[in-house]
Write a protein that holds these residues in place. Structure first.
Motif, PDB file in Angstrom:
ATOM      1  N   SER A  12       0.821  -1.258  -0.081  1.00  0.00           N
ATOM      2  CA  SER A  12       0.090  -0.091  -0.011  1.00  0.00           C
ATOM      3  C   SER A  12       0.880   1.261  -0.030  1.00  0.00           C
ATOM      4  O   SER A  12       0.610   2.137  -0.680  1.00  0.00           O
ATOM      5  CB  SER A  12      -1.007  -0.040   1.125  1.00  0.00           C
ATOM      6  N   SER A  13       2.095   1.192   0.653  1.00  0.00           N
ATOM      7  CA  SER A  13       2.878   2.351   0.981  1.00  0.00           C
ATOM      8  C   SER A  13       3.441   2.550  -0.756  1.00  0.00           C
ATOM      9  O   SER A  13       3.399   3.544  -1.087  1.00  0.00           O
ATOM     10  CB  SER A  13       4.026   2.285   1.809  1.00  0.00           C
ATOM     11  N   GLN A  14       3.843   1.494  -1.293  1.00  0.00           N
ATOM     12  CA  GLN A  14       4.688   1.481  -2.395  1.00  0.00           C
ATOM     13  C   GLN A  14       3.691   1.946  -3.594  1.00  0.00           C
ATOM     14  O   GLN A  14       3.650   2.884  -4.463  1.00  0.00           O
ATOM     15  CB  GLN A  14       5.222   0.333  -2.935  1.00  0.00           C
ATOM     16  N   ALA A  15       2.358   1.732  -3.542  1.00  0.00           N
ATOM     17  CA  ALA A  15       1.313   1.974  -4.329  1.00  0.00           C
ATOM     18  C   ALA A  15       1.056   3.331  -4.380  1.00  0.00           C
ATOM     19  O   ALA A  15       0.646   4.104  -5.093  1.00  0.00           O
ATOM     20  CB  ALA A  15      -0.092   1.189  -4.376  1.00  0.00           C
ATOM     21  N   PHE A  16       0.945   3.970  -3.026  1.00  0.00           N
ATOM     22  CA  PHE A  16       0.769   5.355  -2.655  1.00  0.00           C
ATOM     23  C   PHE A  16       1.905   6.092  -3.374  1.00  0.00           C
ATOM     24  O   PHE A  16       1.396   7.416  -4.150  1.00  0.00           O
ATOM     25  CB  PHE A  16       0.705   5.750  -1.130  1.00  0.00           C
ATOM     26  N   LEU A  18       3.762   5.289  -5.803  1.00  0.00           N
ATOM     27  CA  LEU A  18       3.616   5.187  -7.033  1.00  0.00           C
ATOM     28  C   LEU A  18       2.844   6.282  -7.908  1.00  0.00           C
ATOM     29  O   LEU A  18       3.114   6.751  -8.857  1.00  0.00           O
ATOM     30  CB  LEU A  18       3.568   3.726  -7.410  1.00  0.00           C
ATOM     31  N   LEU A  19       1.774   6.220  -7.188  1.00  0.00           N
ATOM     32  CA  LEU A  19       0.591   7.147  -7.491  1.00  0.00           C
ATOM     33  C   LEU A  19       1.152   8.792  -7.530  1.00  0.00           C
ATOM     34  O   LEU A  19       0.769   9.388  -8.413  1.00  0.00           O
ATOM     35  CB  LEU A  19      -0.632   6.636  -6.729  1.00  0.00           C
ATOM     36  N   PHE A  21       3.978   9.795  -7.722  1.00  0.00           N
ATOM     37  CA  PHE A  21       5.119   9.903  -8.520  1.00  0.00           C
ATOM     38  C   PHE A  21       4.541  10.187  -9.947  1.00  0.00           C
ATOM     39  O   PHE A  21       4.961  10.823 -10.780  1.00  0.00           O
ATOM     40  CB  PHE A  21       6.488   9.262  -8.468  1.00  0.00           C
ATOM     41  N   PHE A  22       3.631   9.094 -10.160  1.00  0.00           N
ATOM     42  CA  PHE A  22       2.702   9.255 -11.262  1.00  0.00           C
ATOM     43  C   PHE A  22       2.192  10.640 -11.756  1.00  0.00           C
ATOM     44  O   PHE A  22       2.026  10.934 -12.846  1.00  0.00           O
ATOM     45  CB  PHE A  22       1.932   7.814 -11.612  1.00  0.00           C
ATOM     46  N   GLY A  23       1.490  11.092 -10.686  1.00  0.00           N
ATOM     47  CA  GLY A  23       0.560  12.068 -10.712  1.00  0.00           C
ATOM     48  C   GLY A  23       1.615  13.344 -11.034  1.00  0.00           C
ATOM     49  O   GLY A  23       1.241  14.169 -11.703  1.00  0.00           O
ATOM     50  N   ILE A  24       2.585  13.392 -10.013  1.00  0.00           N
ATOM     51  CA  ILE A  24       3.733  14.408 -10.342  1.00  0.00           C
ATOM     52  C   ILE A  24       4.143  14.261 -11.600  1.00  0.00           C
ATOM     53  O   ILE A  24       4.289  15.373 -12.438  1.00  0.00           O
ATOM     54  CB  ILE A  24       4.712  14.522  -9.466  1.00  0.00           C
ATOM     55  N   SER A  25       4.579  13.170 -12.373  1.00  0.00           N
ATOM     56  CA  SER A  25       4.928  13.284 -13.556  1.00  0.00           C
ATOM     57  C   SER A  25       3.813  13.580 -14.581  1.00  0.00           C
ATOM     58  O   SER A  25       4.389  14.262 -15.670  1.00  0.00           O
ATOM     59  CB  SER A  25       5.381  11.715 -13.969  1.00  0.00           C
ATOM     60  N   PHE A  26       2.731  13.145 -14.508  1.00  0.00           N
ATOM     61  CA  PHE A  26       1.729  13.401 -15.318  1.00  0.00           C
ATOM     62  C   PHE A  26       1.394  14.751 -15.284  1.00  0.00           C
ATOM     63  O   PHE A  26       1.290  15.464 -16.284  1.00  0.00           O
ATOM     64  CB  PHE A  26       0.506  12.680 -14.871  1.00  0.00           C
ATOM     65  N   PHE A  27       1.323  15.480 -14.295  1.00  0.00           N
ATOM     66  CA  PHE A  27       1.108  17.117 -14.092  1.00  0.00           C
ATOM     67  C   PHE A  27       2.316  17.894 -14.685  1.00  0.00           C
ATOM     68  O   PHE A  27       2.129  18.682 -15.360  1.00  0.00           O
ATOM     69  CB  PHE A  27       0.679  17.478 -12.762  1.00  0.00           C
ATOM     70  N   VAL A  28       3.488  17.455 -14.470  1.00  0.00           N
ATOM     71  CA  VAL A  28       4.725  17.970 -14.993  1.00  0.00           C
ATOM     72  C   VAL A  28       5.028  17.856 -16.205  1.00  0.00           C
ATOM     73  O   VAL A  28       4.889  18.775 -17.270  1.00  0.00           O
ATOM     74  CB  VAL A  28       5.833  17.648 -14.022  1.00  0.00           C
ATOM     75  N   VAL A  29       4.933  16.652 -16.720  1.00  0.00           N
ATOM     76  CA  VAL A  29       5.172  16.465 -18.130  1.00  0.00           C
ATOM     77  C   VAL A  29       3.949  16.475 -19.005  1.00  0.00           C
ATOM     78  O   VAL A  29       3.892  17.056 -19.954  1.00  0.00           O
ATOM     79  CB  VAL A  29       5.755  14.952 -18.374  1.00  0.00           C
ATOM     80  N   GLY A  30       2.881  15.792 -18.612  1.00  0.00           N
ATOM     81  CA  GLY A  30       1.517  15.719 -19.420  1.00  0.00           C
ATOM     82  C   GLY A  30       0.976  17.018 -19.548  1.00  0.00           C
ATOM     83  O   GLY A  30       0.194  17.338 -20.514  1.00  0.00           O
TER      84      GLY A  30
END
Length: 164
Positions: A12-16, A18-19, A21-30
């Motif tokens: 659960s901690s890794q999934a959190f 992961l989400l 960093f994915f969100g940060i990457s999505f908002f920064v890159v996307g």
């Protein structure tokens, strides 16, 4: 197995994270970089399309100007040919007039020379007749011992010259 038990606890901690960093990457890159890259690509595409359109317009303009130039050059060439033909015709007419005048002068000189020649021939024939008349009188006097008058000897010489 202890690694598998630990996996469930940290999942659960890794999934959190992961989400996160994915969100940060999505908002920064996307949301940050992709629109800028897309905008740059669209601007470049638009610039390329505009440049192609401007180049085509310039090419069309150049083709029109070239065609107009060719038309002008053909007209100028035709005018030059007409001027040359006119000059040739004018020169030929002048030459013809000069040749006609020269021919008249030559004909006049030839006629005068013919008249002079005829006069000289007549004078020479007269002299030949006179000499022939004197010679005929002398020959008749020496051979026949007869004296012939000048008119009679002249008549005989004329008859002989007329019959060849």
């Amino acid at each position: 197995m202890p690694q598998i038990d630990q996996l469930a606890e940290t999942f659960s901690s890794q999934a959190f994270w992961l989400l996160v960093f994915f969100g940060i990457s999505f908002f920064v890159v996307g949301r940050g970089m992709v629109p800028k890259v897309s905008g740059t690509m669209e601007r470049r595409s638009k610039q390329i399309a505009d440049d192609i359109a401007a180049a085509q317009a310039a090419r069309d303009q150049a083709d029109q100007e070239e065609e107009a130039w060719r038309v002008r050059e053909n007209e100028n060439r035709a005018r030059a040919q007409a001027l040359i033909a006119e000059a040739k015709a004018e020169a030929a007419a002048k030459s013809e007039k000069k040749m006609a005048a020269a021919q008249k002068r030559l004909d006049k000189k030839l006629e005068e020379a013919d008249q002079e020649l005829a006069a000289a021939r007549a004078q020479a024939m007269g002299e030949i007749e006179a000499v022939a008349t004197d010679a005929a009188q002398d020959i008749v006097a020496r051979i026949a011992g007869i004296t012939v008058t000048k008119p009679a000897a002249g008549k005989a010489v004329k008859e002989a010259m007329a019959h060849g």
